[in-house]
Each structure stands twice: as C-alpha cells, then as structure tokens.
Scaffold this motif. Sequence first.
Motif, PDB file in Angstrom:
ATOM      1  N   ARG A  63       1.647   3.598   3.276  1.00  0.00           N
ATOM      2  CA  ARG A  63       1.793   2.783   4.484  1.00  0.00           C
ATOM      3  C   ARG A  63       3.086   1.986   4.458  1.00  0.00           C
ATOM      4  O   ARG A  63       3.777   1.874   5.456  1.00  0.00           O
ATOM      5  N   ASP A  64       3.407   1.423   3.290  1.00  0.00           N
ATOM      6  CA  ASP A  64       4.631   0.637   3.128  1.00  0.00           C
ATOM      7  C   ASP A  64       5.687   1.469   2.413  1.00  0.00           C
ATOM      8  O   ASP A  64       5.381   2.472   1.758  1.00  0.00           O
TER       9      ASP A  64
ATOM     10  N   GLN B 137       0.802  -1.215   0.000  1.00  0.00           N
ATOM     11  CA  GLN B 137       0.000   0.000   0.000  1.00  0.00           C
ATOM     12  C   GLN B 137       0.841   1.274   0.000  1.00  0.00           C
ATOM     13  O   GLN B 137       1.720   1.454   0.839  1.00  0.00           O
TER      14      GLN B 137
END
Length: 446
Positions: free
Chosen positions: A156-157, A153
């Motif tokens: 988020r990552d 994502q």
Amino acid sequence: MSPHAEGRPPAGRTVAAGVHLALVAALIAAGPAMGAPSGEAHVVRTATLGDIRLGVFSNGLLPGTVDDDRGVDLGGIGSDIYPAGRKGEFWTVTDRGPNGQIKVAGTKRRTFPVPGFDPAIVRIRVMGDTVKVLDAIPITTSRGKPVTGLPNQRGRDEAPYDYNALTALPYDPNGLDTEGIVRAADGSFWLVDEYGPSLVHVSARGKVLTRYVPKGLNLTGAGYPVVEALPSVFLHRKINRGFEGLAQLPGGDLVLAVQSPLSLPDTDAGEASRTTRLLRFSPKRKAVTAEYAYRFDPVDVVDPSEDDTSELKISSVVAVGGDRLLVEERTDKAARLQLVRLDRSSNILGSSWDDDTTSPSLEQLDDPAASGVPVLAKKPVVDLGRVAGVPGKIEGVARVDHDTLALINDNDFGMTDGTGAFDADGRLVDSGVETKVTYVRLPHRL
C-alpha cells in the motif's frame, strides 16, 4: 543541554557593522520598507531557522534514535504552523523526516537516509530575522517508543530504502508522515498523516492517544489504538498525498484536507482531476460529521509556469471565524489562498460519491457542479506567487492578526532527489534551501 539550543548560525549571515541587533529587529517588525506597494499584499518580516544537527536534536529528545544523521540539519518543520498563544510563538510539526527518490533500474525508490528519525512537534519563536527553537516534543507510542516516519504497509505504501536506494528497510506500522497540527484547549494536539491517511490525537507529552483511519485499512501491529472511523473511500488516497491540511473551528470541530484528488477509480483519474475532498470531524463524538468537495483552479492559474494538473495540492487550511476557512492551493513554486464557507448544503458525506463503485467517480467529473455536486464556493484572498519575498513550497499558514498571516516553507531537510543528494562518503549535499517564517500583510481584513 537542550538538543535544539545547540546549533550554529547559517553560513554567510552577517549584520552590518555598527547596527545594533535590536534596531534591526525593530525595523523589520515595523513593516515594509519605503516604496512597498500600497493596497497590495506584501512581506513585512522574514526569519530563518539556524543550523541544528539532526542527530543532536533527535537524540536529545529520544537518546539513541539516530546513529548517523549523514550531515543533515533539522528541517522539515514547515509541514504546518499554529499560533502558540504568545506573540511571535508557534507550534510546528516535522514531516516523516529526510526522504528522497532515486531511480534504480528505471524504477523510483523512496529513500530514508536517517531511518531512526522520529517526527516531532516543535515550538518556535520568531525573533527579528531568526527562528529560535524553544521546545520539542517527540511523537511516541503508548509506551513512549518512537513512532518513526517509515511507511506502514507493504503493497500500500512505498517501499522504504536506505540513503542510496540499495538497502531495503523494514516497514513500521507505527510510522507517521505528520503534516497538519492544531492544539486543543486541554493541551493535547491533533495531527494529520499522509500514510493512512489518518487523523492523530496526541497527548501534551507526545504520546499517540488514538489514530483514526479509513474503514477497511486493517492496520495491525501499532503500539497505540487505531480506530477505523473515516470513510472507506479515503483508502484511495494517492501515494504520498494523504491528509495535509488541518484546521480547528471555533466550536472545536476539525477540518482535514486531502492534499490531492483521490485515485478513483485509478491513478490516471486522480492525476487528471481538479476535485479533492475535505472532512469535518467532531472530537466530542469521535466521528466524521461532514464531507465536502473542493475544486482547484486550473493549474496554470495557480502557477503560470506549470501545465501538469497533478502538481496541484492543498497544503494548509486555516479557520478564520465561524465556519469559514482559508484554503491554500499550491504547486511547489506558487500558492493562492481561497476563502470558503462550510455550509450544510455542501455536505456529501454518505452520498453516492463515497461509494467507490460509483461511475463516473467524483474525481472523474469534468464539471462536478453541473452534475449536481454541491462544490464549495470560494473567493480569492491573495496570490502568494505574486508577493515578492515569499519562498516556494509553503506548507503552513497561520493567522497572526486581522490582516497578517505567518507562512512557513518545507525545506525538505535540505535534500534533493537523485544520486547526487549524498557525496561519496554518504554525507548530505545540502540544497541550500532554508526553513523560513514569512509574515505577509494583506490589504484587507480577513
């Protein structure tokens, strides 16, 4: 030909003239050499994985997945190790594949030099001083397509880049950074993943049956079922420090360990904390049934050469009967095993510590026990940093018998960070670190 049968022996490995290989294997299996310390933990066997080209391995499992392995050999299978039921045989699992970090304009970028690599479950056998790959199972979507090891994502990552950190790569909602592994009685596998963090149920043939993630993750577009069944507080996992350890208790329940303290309420709190968490999951109920607070020893106790608390990690948890676990606390250079019991009175599931608005958070408490948190009691078993012959970065621990453990290290596919990881032609400059299985005999029964 099987992809893992085609390899070449590591450079420089020779056997003294006139000594039969079977004799060498017998001597290694017999135990430590004369003069080994009595009453102390010691290495009784070390075996090394030979060189297998990553492209040959991957394309033999799923043809066409890797178009250029950039000179990388199979590695990274040391993410975990689990007994396969026959003497000297184990199930292991790769992580997300070769990856590193390169600074560009002062910012670190995560590189994936072989983006087509698909994480795999690998069955190995220890034969004398050699680790032989017996079989491998690619991890795939419901339709048999590779899951890849790419982040899921955006926002988020970590953003994925090619080997030189100059070309952005796409995110992949199927991607898994697999770490722990156990095998269920029906032949299926359970894995843990760092991205979600996730608990992943995989069929005996490698297809993802279900991926269990924290509530509120909102992962869409995956080619397999995604179920939000874990406490939402685990959304605060530190980047690249999600679930790493996985154990299967005698009754079938699973125990998942977060590698590092949650970043709760923020990154600074997580970096300074010595309190991480374990989850208990019931495959029968398909639900989390307990949560536990686990307290690391001070970093300079685990590793006298280290003063950065954020280097503390849990990489392996091993069931040793009843509700008892061995927990591995480590840095990249040292590791200690602790024995804990998962008693009911230590369950914090559903308490205020699962509410991310609680202040101070569990991770911010200087002394959680003094604040009424039922922290798991632990008992030291062995300091692996003091055992001669144990490699660095031990990520997998398995119980061989009542007083012997098998350890496996993560060699990171021979990669290092920085611009020197690859030469001018884009070929790997190998670190020389090899994957090893090391047997350690303990002075006392577990």
